[in-house]
Design a protein around this motif. Sequence first.
Motif, PDB file in Angstrom:
ATOM      1  N   GLN A  15       0.859  -1.189   0.000  1.00  0.00           N
ATOM      2  CA  GLN A  15       0.000   0.000   0.000  1.00  0.00           C
ATOM      3  C   GLN A  15       0.892   1.235   0.000  1.00  0.00           C
ATOM      4  O   GLN A  15       1.675   1.461   0.928  1.00  0.00           O
ATOM      5  CB  GLN A  15      -0.889   0.010   1.244  1.00  0.00           C
ATOM      6  N   ASP A  18       0.936   3.432   3.070  1.00  0.00           N
ATOM      7  CA  ASP A  18       1.635   2.848   4.220  1.00  0.00           C
ATOM      8  C   ASP A  18       3.118   3.195   4.191  1.00  0.00           C
ATOM      9  O   ASP A  18       3.780   3.242   5.235  1.00  0.00           O
ATOM     10  CB  ASP A  18       1.495   1.318   4.204  1.00  0.00           C
ATOM     11  N   VAL A 164      -3.893   1.968   7.055  1.00  0.00           N
ATOM     12  CA  VAL A 164      -3.392   2.942   6.085  1.00  0.00           C
ATOM     13  C   VAL A 164      -2.909   4.241   6.744  1.00  0.00           C
ATOM     14  O   VAL A 164      -1.776   4.321   7.191  1.00  0.00           O
ATOM     15  CB  VAL A 164      -4.452   3.233   4.996  1.00  0.00           C
TER      16      VAL A 164
END
Length: 325
Positions: A15, A18, A164
């Motif tokens: 991600q 992230d 996240v």
Amino acid sequence: MGVLKVALVVHPGVQALDVAGPIDVFAETNGFVSPEGRYETLLVARDRAPLRASNNMQLLPDLSFHEAQSPFDLVLVAGGPDLPHVEPDLEMTAWLREMPTRAAVYGSICTGAFALGHAGLLDGRRVTTHWQIAAKLAEAFPSARVEPDLIYVSDGPLITSAGVTAGIDLALALVRQHHGASVAVAVAKRLVVLAQRQGGQSQFSPYLSAPADPQSAIARLQNHVILNVGQRHTLQSLAEASGMSPRNLARQFVRETGITPHEFVERARIDAARMLLEATRLPLKSVAFDCGFGTADRMRIAFAARLGVTPAQYRQSFQADEALE
């Protein structure tokens, strides 16, 4: 304090937020601290070959697992949408298994907790991850104590964060620990984010209005509001809870946070309602009652004024997102 060496573990399908969120926090912090206290952040992966994030962004690792053998002050594993569902990367698992001897502090962002679990680093520890996947984490690693509602958790040398953007919360908490509250707030203002969401994914405590001293009477009062957001809060009742006169409380609250007690209570209620709208299908009147608005109409007025949408529209946007999954 010397230069703080940070390793951020990345992998195919990671991600991007992230990765970018914590790195930007550490990079911005470097502008507020002396060269001796700055962060040096490196991307570590199976090898140095370019890899694609889940949004198709290309990332270039700085070090391979084989090369990244020197001690680090901090190691964080970034999550990714596929991480909870695929077989563990054996090279990454082997490298992470050595974390207790390689890093003073180590942890994960979002679903990166699954990689730590495969390395045996969650056993007997309190941990968190994205609330939508918390039950799967608990099922996969029953020896871990999963806290699905927390923004981030620190248990010994292990730190884990929720989904996240909670990686930004975790990074700001580390900056606060390393360099103090004033630096963390300055960085949060630069990034236009909340500087300290205390409590859980379904709670609200804005960093930019939090007292510098988390043990102060005002900070304790904020926590009281958060934990009892469904109750009726007046200046008089808050004054009684804090042991101050209403006039003294109002002055001190504004001085320490920049907002009034009434403003804080409304923000707390809106954020609690927002999280319930995201995570549940409770009727709007139930959400309004549980979050202290009293009626759905009052909640609608507050949402329209603060967020520019109604509660129904806010919930619908998340239902639309789910339909795309």
